[in-house]
Motif scaffolding. Structure first.
Motif, short mmCIF file in Angstrom:
data_model
loop_
_atom_site.label_atom_id
_atom_site.label_comp_id
_atom_site.label_asym_id
_atom_site.label_seq_id
_atom_site.Cartn_x
_atom_site.Cartn_y
_atom_site.Cartn_z
N MET A 223 1.21 -1.61 -0.03
CA MET A 223 -0.01 0.07 -0.23
C MET A 223 0.75 0.97 -0.28
O MET A 223 0.30 2.60 -0.68
CB MET A 223 -1.07 -0.15 0.66
CG MET A 223 -1.91 -0.99 1.03
SD MET A 223 -3.04 -1.16 2.79
CE MET A 223 -3.54 0.61 2.91
N ALA A 224 2.28 0.85 1.01
CA ALA A 224 2.69 2.94 0.81
C ALA A 224 4.57 2.31 0.33
O ALA A 224 4.40 3.69 0.04
CB ALA A 224 3.70 2.11 1.85
N ASN A 225 4.32 1.44 -1.42
CA ASN A 225 4.82 1.42 -2.52
C ASN A 225 5.07 2.86 -2.72
O ASN A 225 6.27 3.46 -3.35
CB ASN A 225 4.61 0.77 -3.32
CG ASN A 225 5.21 -0.31 -2.65
OD1 ASN A 225 6.11 -0.66 -1.75
ND2 ASN A 225 4.60 -2.48 -3.38
N ASP A 226 3.59 3.94 -3.56
CA ASP A 226 4.06 5.15 -3.90
C ASP A 226 3.82 6.04 -2.87
O ASP A 226 3.42 7.48 -3.05
CB ASP A 226 3.57 5.21 -5.60
CG ASP A 226 3.02 3.87 -5.70
OD1 ASP A 226 4.59 3.96 -6.77
OD2 ASP A 226 2.12 3.14 -6.41
N GLY A 227 4.04 5.94 -1.71
CA GLY A 227 4.17 6.84 -0.64
C GLY A 227 2.78 6.39 -0.56
O GLY A 227 2.19 5.61 0.35
N LEU A 228 2.26 7.26 0.86
CA LEU A 228 2.07 7.72 2.03
C LEU A 228 -0.02 6.82 1.28
O LEU A 228 -0.65 7.32 0.12
CB LEU A 228 1.05 8.48 2.82
CG LEU A 228 2.38 8.93 3.53
CD1 LEU A 228 1.91 10.76 4.13
CD2 LEU A 228 2.08 8.05 4.83
N PRO A 229 -0.36 6.14 2.04
CA PRO A 229 -1.64 5.56 1.12
C PRO A 229 -3.07 6.14 0.97
O PRO A 229 -2.75 7.15 2.07
CB PRO A 229 -2.12 3.93 1.60
CG PRO A 229 -1.39 4.48 3.15
CD PRO A 229 -0.07 4.87 3.11
N THR A 230 -3.51 5.99 -0.22
CA THR A 230 -4.85 7.16 0.30
C THR A 230 -5.92 6.23 1.28
O THR A 230 -6.44 5.79 1.83
CB THR A 230 -5.80 7.32 -1.03
OG1 THR A 230 -6.08 6.22 -1.72
CG2 THR A 230 -4.15 7.47 -2.21
N LYS A 231 -6.96 7.56 1.81
CA LYS A 231 -8.25 7.20 2.47
C LYS A 231 -8.78 5.48 1.52
O LYS A 231 -8.84 4.94 2.87
CB LYS A 231 -9.23 8.46 2.76
CG LYS A 231 -8.10 9.58 3.44
CD LYS A 231 -9.39 10.53 3.17
CE LYS A 231 -8.75 11.56 4.92
NZ LYS A 231 -9.25 12.86 4.83
N ARG A 232 -9.22 6.15 0.44
CA ARG A 232 -9.73 4.37 -0.46
C ARG A 232 -8.56 3.67 0.24
O ARG A 232 -9.81 2.92 -0.07
CB ARG A 232 -9.81 5.15 -1.62
CG ARG A 232 -10.99 4.45 -2.39
CD ARG A 232 -10.99 4.59 -3.73
NE ARG A 232 -11.80 3.14 -4.84
CZ ARG A 232 -13.18 2.67 -4.77
NH1 ARG A 232 -13.37 3.41 -3.32
NH2 ARG A 232 -13.54 2.23 -4.73
N ALA A 233 -7.34 3.62 0.23
CA ALA A 233 -7.24 2.25 0.17
C ALA A 233 -6.99 2.24 1.04
O ALA A 233 -6.63 0.69 1.67
CB ALA A 233 -5.30 2.86 -0.28
N ILE A 234 -7.12 3.06 2.43
CA ILE A 234 -7.15 2.00 3.34
C ILE A 234 -8.60 1.96 3.80
O ILE A 234 -8.79 0.42 5.39
CB ILE A 234 -7.06 4.14 4.91
CG1 ILE A 234 -5.36 4.34 5.01
CG2 ILE A 234 -6.65 2.97 6.30
CD1 ILE A 234 -4.50 5.37 5.27
N TYR A 235 -9.56 2.32 3.69
CA TYR A 235 -10.56 2.01 3.37
C TYR A 235 -10.71 0.28 3.30
O TYR A 235 -11.57 -0.26 3.75
CB TYR A 235 -11.64 2.55 2.35
CG TYR A 235 -13.37 2.36 2.29
CD1 TYR A 235 -14.39 2.11 3.44
CD2 TYR A 235 -13.51 1.53 1.91
CE1 TYR A 235 -15.28 0.95 3.98
CE2 TYR A 235 -14.37 0.65 1.52
CZ TYR A 235 -15.76 0.46 1.86
OH TYR A 235 -16.94 0.41 2.50
N ARG A 236 -10.04 -0.03 1.84
CA ARG A 236 -10.69 -1.16 1.56
C ARG A 236 -9.27 -2.68 1.91
O ARG A 236 -9.98 -3.31 2.26
CB ARG A 236 -9.79 -1.29 -0.48
CG ARG A 236 -10.70 -0.39 -1.32
CD ARG A 236 -10.33 -0.38 -2.67
NE ARG A 236 -8.33 -0.27 -2.63
CZ ARG A 236 -8.15 1.28 -3.31
NH1 ARG A 236 -9.41 1.73 -3.28
NH2 ARG A 236 -7.40 1.41 -4.20
#
Length: 270
Positions: A223-236
């Motif tokens: 999830m963090a490969n391209d920087g901080l994860p998005t809120k949507r990624a955290i939700y998923r």
């Protein structure tokens, strides 16, 4: 602690594991002759009903310094008798980001799990690392929640640390540059882990949790490969991992520390 008769382990092989658990609980040592008997009869542990092994193993893992206790089981021949699937991980080298082979890394992951849960010190860790690691009373209470009789999230997280890379030996490949890859090891590892726990009569809830830990342990890093994860990624992420989400995050952090070992530093940790 010492065996009172030479045939004590033949008459009840569960004593092989119980001796180590009692010594750990009481902070005793096992005298050398008894250690020799345990090594000699170690394979008898495979004849013990799975539910009895489960009970002793969970009680041992509930104690601090679980990695040390597991290492002692290995020294006495009991760990490989219980989990022959782990034998192939000894000596399996990993990419340079890893300091240890797969087996030692797995034991060190159990140690770093305890370190991040504030249960025990880790020889390569220090307070500044803990200051940056997520922790709160809510996380602690979550980890103390019972999963089944005799188990909670803390105990099963240690078990997940031991098994998280169990499929690396069978999935290892080396590319043209000499770099090792372990494609699919999380999926195959989850299947292997479920099989082991079924053999030892763990409950479905316990199996599902540890299986999820193994299957998803790379998810937070990806999830963090391209920087901080998005809120949507955290939700998923929490949608996909459910009640195991917090546990998996701690396992991913523990996995990283156990990969670097004595090479871990605050710049990378941040």
């Amino acid at each position: 602690m010492r065996a009172v008769t030479e045939g004590i382990f033949e008459s009840d092989a569960a004593r092989l594991l119980r001796a180590i658990r009692l010594a750990a609980e009481l902070n005793f040592t096992v005298e050398p002759k008894t250690e020799g008997l345990i090594r000699h009869y170690s394979q008898l542990i495979t004849r013990v009903p799975g539910e009895r092994v489960r009970e002793e193993l969970l009680r041992l893992l509930s104690l601090s310094q679980a990695a040390q206790h597991l290492r002692y089981l290995d020294n006495l021949g009991l760990l490989m008798a219980l989990f022959p699937e782990l034998a192939a991980s000894k000596g399996v080298e990993q990419p340079t980001v890893h300091f240890w082979d797969v087996f030692e890394h797995s034991l060190q992951t159990v140690a770093t799990v305890e370190f991040l849960m504030r249960e025990n010190a880790w020889e390569y860790g220090y307070e500044d690392m803990l200051a940056l690691a997520p922790w709160s009373d809510s996380i602690d209470q979550h980890l103390l929640q019972e999963v089944s009789e005799g188990s909670n999230h803390k105990i099963l997280l240690k078990l997940g640390g031991l098994f998280h890379d169990i499929a690396k030996p069978k999935t290892k490949s080396v590319d043209d540059t000499g770099r090792a890859h372990f494609l699919g090891h999380t999926k195959q590892g989850a299947v292997m882990t479920a099989s082991i726990l079924e053999r030892l009569r763990f409950s479905n809830k316990e199996i599902n949790l540890v299986e999820s830990l193994v299957y998803h342990h790379l998810h937070p890093v990806q999830m963090a490969n391209d920087g901080l994860p998005t809120k949507r990624a955290i939700y998923r992420y929490f949608r996909d991992t459910g009640d195991a989400g917090i546990d998996i995050l701690l396992l991913a952090l523990s996995d990283y520390l156990a990969s670097r070992g004595p090479l871990a530093n605050m710049k990378e940790w941040k």
